[in-house]
Design a protein around this motif. Structure first.
Motif, PDB file in Angstrom:
ATOM      1  N   ALA A   1     -19.370 -72.411  66.575  1.00 14.29           N
ATOM      2  CA  ALA A   1     -18.539 -71.057  66.845  1.00 14.29           C
ATOM      3  C   ALA A   1     -17.122 -71.510  66.179  1.00 14.29           C
ATOM      4  O   ALA A   1     -16.811 -72.559  66.084  1.00 14.29           O
ATOM      5  CB  ALA A   1     -18.627 -70.868  68.371  1.00 14.29           C
ATOM      6  N   ASP A   2     -16.636 -70.406  65.939  1.00 14.78           N
ATOM      7  CA  ASP A   2     -15.268 -70.528  65.533  1.00 14.78           C
ATOM      8  C   ASP A   2     -14.030 -70.399  66.617  1.00 14.78           C
ATOM      9  O   ASP A   2     -13.301 -70.806  66.375  1.00 14.78           O
ATOM     10  CB  ASP A   2     -14.851 -69.111  64.614  1.00 14.78           C
ATOM     11  CG  ASP A   2     -15.695 -69.475  63.168  1.00 14.78           C
ATOM     12  OD1 ASP A   2     -16.030 -70.834  62.919  1.00 14.78           O
ATOM     13  OD2 ASP A   2     -16.211 -68.519  62.594  1.00 14.78           O
ATOM     14  N   ASP A   3     -14.554 -70.028  67.703  1.00 14.86           N
ATOM     15  CA  ASP A   3     -13.679 -69.575  68.767  1.00 14.86           C
ATOM     16  C   ASP A   3     -14.335 -70.197  70.148  1.00 14.86           C
ATOM     17  O   ASP A   3     -15.074 -69.734  70.760  1.00 14.86           O
ATOM     18  CB  ASP A   3     -13.187 -68.088  69.050  1.00 14.86           C
ATOM     19  CG  ASP A   3     -12.494 -67.681  69.832  1.00 14.86           C
ATOM     20  OD1 ASP A   3     -11.524 -68.597  70.274  1.00 14.86           O
ATOM     21  OD2 ASP A   3     -12.474 -66.366  70.586  1.00 14.86           O
ATOM     22  N   LEU A   4     -13.521 -71.196  70.618  1.00 11.15           N
ATOM     23  CA  LEU A   4     -13.782 -71.888  71.871  1.00 11.15           C
ATOM     24  C   LEU A   4     -13.627 -70.909  72.967  1.00 11.15           C
ATOM     25  O   LEU A   4     -14.041 -70.901  73.979  1.00 11.15           O
ATOM     26  CB  LEU A   4     -12.877 -73.075  71.912  1.00 11.15           C
ATOM     27  CG  LEU A   4     -13.428 -74.058  73.176  1.00 11.15           C
ATOM     28  CD1 LEU A   4     -14.704 -74.226  73.426  1.00 11.15           C
ATOM     29  CD2 LEU A   4     -12.557 -75.175  73.215  1.00 11.15           C
ATOM     30  N   SER A   5     -12.392 -70.175  72.891  1.00 13.09           N
ATOM     31  CA  SER A   5     -12.188 -69.246  74.029  1.00 13.09           C
ATOM     32  C   SER A   5     -13.512 -68.365  74.534  1.00 13.09           C
ATOM     33  O   SER A   5     -13.533 -68.103  75.643  1.00 13.09           O
ATOM     34  CB  SER A   5     -10.872 -68.438  73.610  1.00 13.09           C
ATOM     35  OG  SER A   5      -9.877 -69.190  73.353  1.00 13.09           O
TER      36      SER A   5
END
Length: 143
Positions: free
Chosen positions: A40-44
């Motif tokens: 994933a590019d976004d942990l949020s």
């Protein structure tokens, strides 16, 4: 204690997978541990998809100058359990979440000052957890 290790890769290489399986076997006497490959590019986004739980902590693994000794990590793990946390989620290879958004605060843990591969970082993390549990139980680390 339950541990979930999330790796920001599609698939582990065979050597890392074999080493992680060996440490899972060794750690089974002390805790439950599993790993997941979730690129994933976004942990949020991944953190917000988790079910809310007051008994879970998320920890981001990043290379850095301040690392824990085995004894310090053992104390830290013991303190997490004392505070009623039953699940620890480690996030390896993910970019830092944007602090300006409404994301959950994620503490950062450094295992090494070197930049090592995501899979090998997972192996080192499990080795350090194993060593920590051996220290906490006053058992020798080496066979």
């Amino acid at each position: 204690m339950n541990y979930s290790i999330y790796l920001n890769i599609k698939k582990l290489n065979p050597n890392d997978a074999a080493a992680m399986k060996e440490y899972q076997k060794r750690l089974s006497a002390y805790c439950k541990i599993e790993h997941f490959c979730k690129p994933a590019d976004d942990l949020s986004a991944l953190l917000s998809a988790q079910k809310d739980s007051t008994h879970r902590i998320n920890i981001l693994i990043q290379p850095g100058k301040k690392t824990f000794s085995s004894e310090e990590l053992a104390v830290h793990i013991n303190e997490i359990g004392i505070h009623g946390i039953s699940t620890v989620c480690f996030w390896i290879g993910y970019p830092l979440p944007d602090n300006s958004s409404d994301t959950i605060y994620v503490p950062i843990l450094s295992l090494s000052s070197m930049d090592i591969s995501t899979g090998l970082t997972g192996v080192v993390l499990q080795e350090q957890l194993y060593r920590s549990y051996r220290i906490l139980n006053h058992q020798p680390y080496h066979k």
